[in-house]
Design a protein around this motif. Structure first.
Motif, PDB file in Angstrom:
ATOM      1  N   VAL A 172       0.858  -1.175   0.000  1.00  0.00           N
ATOM      2  CA  VAL A 172       0.000   0.000   0.000  1.00  0.00           C
ATOM      3  C   VAL A 172       0.899   1.230   0.000  1.00  0.00           C
ATOM      4  CG1 VAL A 172      -1.715   1.309   1.307  1.00  0.00           C
ATOM      5  CG2 VAL A 172      -1.803  -1.197   1.306  1.00  0.00           C
ATOM      6  N   ASP A 173       0.788   2.055  -1.030  1.00  0.00           N
ATOM      7  CA  ASP A 173       1.520   3.317  -1.054  1.00  0.00           C
ATOM      8  C   ASP A 173       0.681   4.374  -0.342  1.00  0.00           C
ATOM      9  OD1 ASP A 173       3.905   2.660  -2.647  1.00  0.00           O
ATOM     10  OD2 ASP A 173       2.465   2.272  -4.243  1.00  0.00           O
ATOM     11  N   HIS A 174       1.336   5.259   0.371  1.00  0.00           N
ATOM     12  CA  HIS A 174       0.650   6.319   1.111  1.00  0.00           C
ATOM     13  C   HIS A 174       1.622   7.480   1.297  1.00  0.00           C
ATOM     14  CE1 HIS A 174       2.915   4.734   4.548  1.00  0.00           C
ATOM     15  NE2 HIS A 174       2.332   3.550   4.384  1.00  0.00           N
ATOM     16  N   PRO A 175       1.134   8.616   1.772  1.00  0.00           N
ATOM     17  CA  PRO A 175       2.065   9.735   2.037  1.00  0.00           C
ATOM     18  C   PRO A 175       3.095   9.318   3.093  1.00  0.00           C
ATOM     19  CG  PRO A 175      -0.221  10.474   2.152  1.00  0.00           C
ATOM     20  CD  PRO A 175      -0.249   8.972   2.062  1.00  0.00           C
ATOM     21  N   PRO A 176       4.277   9.935   3.099  1.00  0.00           N
ATOM     22  CA  PRO A 176       5.272   9.609   4.124  1.00  0.00           C
ATOM     23  C   PRO A 176       4.690   9.800   5.522  1.00  0.00           C
ATOM     24  CG  PRO A 176       6.251  10.989   2.426  1.00  0.00           C
ATOM     25  CD  PRO A 176       4.773  10.947   2.151  1.00  0.00           C
ATOM     26  N   VAL A 177       4.958   8.831   6.397  1.00  0.00           N
ATOM     27  CA  VAL A 177       4.479   8.876   7.782  1.00  0.00           C
ATOM     28  C   VAL A 177       5.657   8.650   8.718  1.00  0.00           C
ATOM     29  CG1 VAL A 177       2.120   8.150   7.242  1.00  0.00           C
ATOM     30  CG2 VAL A 177       3.850   6.415   7.703  1.00  0.00           C
ATOM     31  N   PHE A 178       5.586   9.256   9.897  1.00  0.00           N
ATOM     32  CA  PHE A 178       6.688   9.136  10.846  1.00  0.00           C
ATOM     33  C   PHE A 178       6.278   8.470  12.149  1.00  0.00           C
ATOM     34  CE2 PHE A 178       8.050  12.243   7.825  1.00  0.00           C
ATOM     35  CZ  PHE A 178       9.366  11.881   7.603  1.00  0.00           C
ATOM     36  N   THR A 179       4.985   8.194  12.296  1.00  0.00           N
ATOM     37  CA  THR A 179       4.515   7.481  13.476  1.00  0.00           C
ATOM     38  C   THR A 179       3.475   6.457  13.043  1.00  0.00           C
ATOM     39  OG1 THR A 179       2.658   8.979  13.913  1.00  0.00           O
ATOM     40  CG2 THR A 179       4.788   9.554  14.928  1.00  0.00           C
ATOM     41  N   THR A 229      12.921  -0.899   9.556  1.00  0.00           N
ATOM     42  CA  THR A 229      12.112  -2.024   9.117  1.00  0.00           C
ATOM     43  C   THR A 229      12.936  -3.300   9.094  1.00  0.00           C
ATOM     44  OG1 THR A 229      10.873  -2.936   7.236  1.00  0.00           O
ATOM     45  CG2 THR A 229      12.612  -1.382   6.697  1.00  0.00           C
ATOM     46  N   ALA A 230      12.320  -4.394   9.470  1.00  0.00           N
ATOM     47  CA  ALA A 230      13.004  -5.692   9.385  1.00  0.00           C
ATOM     48  C   ALA A 230      13.357  -6.014   7.938  1.00  0.00           C
ATOM     49  CB  ALA A 230      12.119  -6.788   9.980  1.00  0.00           C
ATOM     50  N   LEU A 231      12.625  -5.464   6.990  1.00  0.00           N
ATOM     51  CA  LEU A 231      12.898  -5.744   5.578  1.00  0.00           C
ATOM     52  C   LEU A 231      14.220  -5.135   5.118  1.00  0.00           C
ATOM     53  CD1 LEU A 231       9.309  -5.356   4.107  1.00  0.00           C
ATOM     54  CD2 LEU A 231      10.500  -7.455   4.783  1.00  0.00           C
ATOM     55  N   ALA A 232      14.758  -4.177   5.862  1.00  0.00           N
ATOM     56  CA  ALA A 232      16.049  -3.579   5.512  1.00  0.00           C
ATOM     57  C   ALA A 232      17.217  -4.489   5.863  1.00  0.00           C
ATOM     58  CB  ALA A 232      16.205  -2.229   6.206  1.00  0.00           C
ATOM     59  N   VAL A 259       1.879  -9.807   8.010  1.00  0.00           N
ATOM     60  CA  VAL A 259       2.522  -8.842   8.900  1.00  0.00           C
ATOM     61  C   VAL A 259       3.073  -7.723   8.017  1.00  0.00           C
ATOM     62  CG1 VAL A 259       2.995 -10.382  10.836  1.00  0.00           C
ATOM     63  CG2 VAL A 259       4.619 -10.270   8.963  1.00  0.00           C
ATOM     64  N   TYR A 260       2.956  -6.486   8.505  1.00  0.00           N
ATOM     65  CA  TYR A 260       3.238  -5.318   7.675  1.00  0.00           C
ATOM     66  C   TYR A 260       4.437  -4.522   8.175  1.00  0.00           C
ATOM     67  CZ  TYR A 260      -1.329  -6.185   5.626  1.00  0.00           C
ATOM     68  OH  TYR A 260      -2.383  -6.762   4.985  1.00  0.00           O
ATOM     69  N   PHE A 261       5.287  -4.141   7.201  1.00  0.00           N
ATOM     70  CA  PHE A 261       6.496  -3.365   7.450  1.00  0.00           C
ATOM     71  C   PHE A 261       6.637  -2.315   6.352  1.00  0.00           C
ATOM     72  CE2 PHE A 261       7.254  -7.572   9.142  1.00  0.00           C
ATOM     73  CZ  PHE A 261       7.920  -7.350  10.334  1.00  0.00           C
ATOM     74  N   HIS A 262       7.442  -1.276   6.598  1.00  0.00           N
ATOM     75  CA  HIS A 262       7.803  -0.351   5.529  1.00  0.00           C
ATOM     76  C   HIS A 262       8.785  -1.071   4.590  1.00  0.00           C
ATOM     77  CE1 HIS A 262       5.825   3.104   7.124  1.00  0.00           C
ATOM     78  NE2 HIS A 262       6.648   3.306   8.138  1.00  0.00           N
ATOM     79  N   PRO A 263       8.615  -0.895   3.274  1.00  0.00           N
ATOM     80  CA  PRO A 263       9.568  -1.478   2.316  1.00  0.00           C
ATOM     81  C   PRO A 263      10.683  -0.486   1.946  1.00  0.00           C
ATOM     82  CG  PRO A 263       7.635  -0.729   1.144  1.00  0.00           C
ATOM     83  CD  PRO A 263       7.416  -0.402   2.611  1.00  0.00           C
ATOM     84  N   THR A 265       3.634   0.656   2.835  1.00  0.00           N
ATOM     85  CA  THR A 265       3.583  -0.411   3.826  1.00  0.00           C
ATOM     86  C   THR A 265       3.389  -1.718   3.070  1.00  0.00           C
ATOM     87  OG1 THR A 265       2.662   1.092   5.470  1.00  0.00           O
ATOM     88  CG2 THR A 265       2.379  -1.270   5.872  1.00  0.00           C
ATOM     89  N   MET A 266       4.221  -2.715   3.395  1.00  0.00           N
ATOM     90  CA  MET A 266       4.224  -3.992   2.690  1.00  0.00           C
ATOM     91  C   MET A 266       3.875  -5.126   3.647  1.00  0.00           C
ATOM     92  SD  MET A 266       7.454  -5.758   0.697  1.00  0.00           S
ATOM     93  CE  MET A 266       7.341  -4.752  -0.787  1.00  0.00           C
ATOM     94  N   GLY A 267       2.981  -5.982   3.208  1.00  0.00           N
ATOM     95  CA  GLY A 267       2.594  -7.140   3.999  1.00  0.00           C
ATOM     96  C   GLY A 267       3.129  -8.424   3.406  1.00  0.00           C
ATOM     97  N   LEU A 268       3.550  -9.337   4.292  1.00  0.00           N
ATOM     98  CA  LEU A 268       3.968 -10.667   3.868  1.00  0.00           C
ATOM     99  C   LEU A 268       3.546 -11.671   4.931  1.00  0.00           C
ATOM    100  CD1 LEU A 268       7.819 -11.054   4.325  1.00  0.00           C
ATOM    101  CD2 LEU A 268       6.626  -9.021   5.009  1.00  0.00           C
ATOM    102  N   LYS A 269       3.468 -12.934   4.533  1.00  0.00           N
ATOM    103  CA  LYS A 269       3.048 -13.976   5.463  1.00  0.00           C
ATOM    104  C   LYS A 269       4.113 -14.143   6.549  1.00  0.00           C
ATOM    105  CE  LYS A 269       0.481 -16.529   1.996  1.00  0.00           C
ATOM    106  NZ  LYS A 269       0.508 -17.685   1.093  1.00  0.00           N
ATOM    107  N   PRO A 270       3.682 -14.444   7.789  1.00  0.00           N
ATOM    108  CA  PRO A 270       4.655 -14.637   8.877  1.00  0.00           C
ATOM    109  C   PRO A 270       5.738 -15.667   8.543  1.00  0.00           C
ATOM    110  CG  PRO A 270       2.457 -14.455   9.775  1.00  0.00           C
ATOM    111  CD  PRO A 270       2.304 -14.509   8.273  1.00  0.00           C
TER     112      PRO A 270
END
Length: 170
Positions: free
Chosen positions: A24-31, A107-110, A135-139, A145-150
């Protein structure tokens, strides 16, 4: 490397592991509070991520927990055998150096950028064992926000050389 290029590199890496994602793309968020309105209707667990350092041993830690969890750094340090008061937020320069992301984008994806495996990983056990579809993380950017299976999250972490420490954050 630009954020867009890093995100593309992450997506290619996940694809090479046959990991399917939802983004899901969205405006930059910090919290997390800023992010949640953009994720309405998604099922799964949204995460918050803390990039920490061990004051004594100089180790680095990425802690990923469900967004509604409270993380007590003293309690976590004790559970990890680091001693009370020894976990602190790491400097942004260390996060940029090791994970190629800046503040607000932890993000854990980093972890695919941590080629020398200098960052230890702690996961909220609920992310893996809580029965969540995704589970969702920033990519690599706080504008998505990106979701992937646990199970795919665990596969990703192990493929990057990171064995996660599962902790309960109830």
């Amino acid at each position: 490397m630009a954020i867009h290029e890093l995100r593309c590199e992450l997506e290619k890496y996940l694809e090479s592991l046959n990991i399917q994602t939802v983004c899901v793309d969205h405006p930059p968020v910090f919290t997390v509070e800023e992010m949640m309105p953009h994720l309405q209707g998604l099922s799964g667990a949204v995460t918050k991520n803390l990039f920490l350092k061990d004051k004594k041993k100089k180790g680095l830690w990425l802690v990923s927990v469900r967004h509604d969890r409270v993380v007590n750094l003293n309690d976590l340090a004790k559970k990890l055998g680091l001693g009370s008061g020894n976990l602190r937020f790491a400097e942004e320069a260390a996060m940029v150096d090791k994970l190629k992301v800046s503040q607000g984008c932890a993000t854990a994806l980093a972890l695919f950028c941590d080629k020398d495996n200098m960052v230890n990983v702690v996961l909220d056990s609920d992310l893996v064992n809580g029965g969540h579809e995704l589970v969702y993380f920033h990519p690599m950017t706080n504008a998505a926000t990106m979701g992937l299976k646990p199970d795919d999250l665990i596969k990703f972490l192990k493929e990057t050389g990171h064995e996660p420490v599962l902790q309960c954050f109830d």
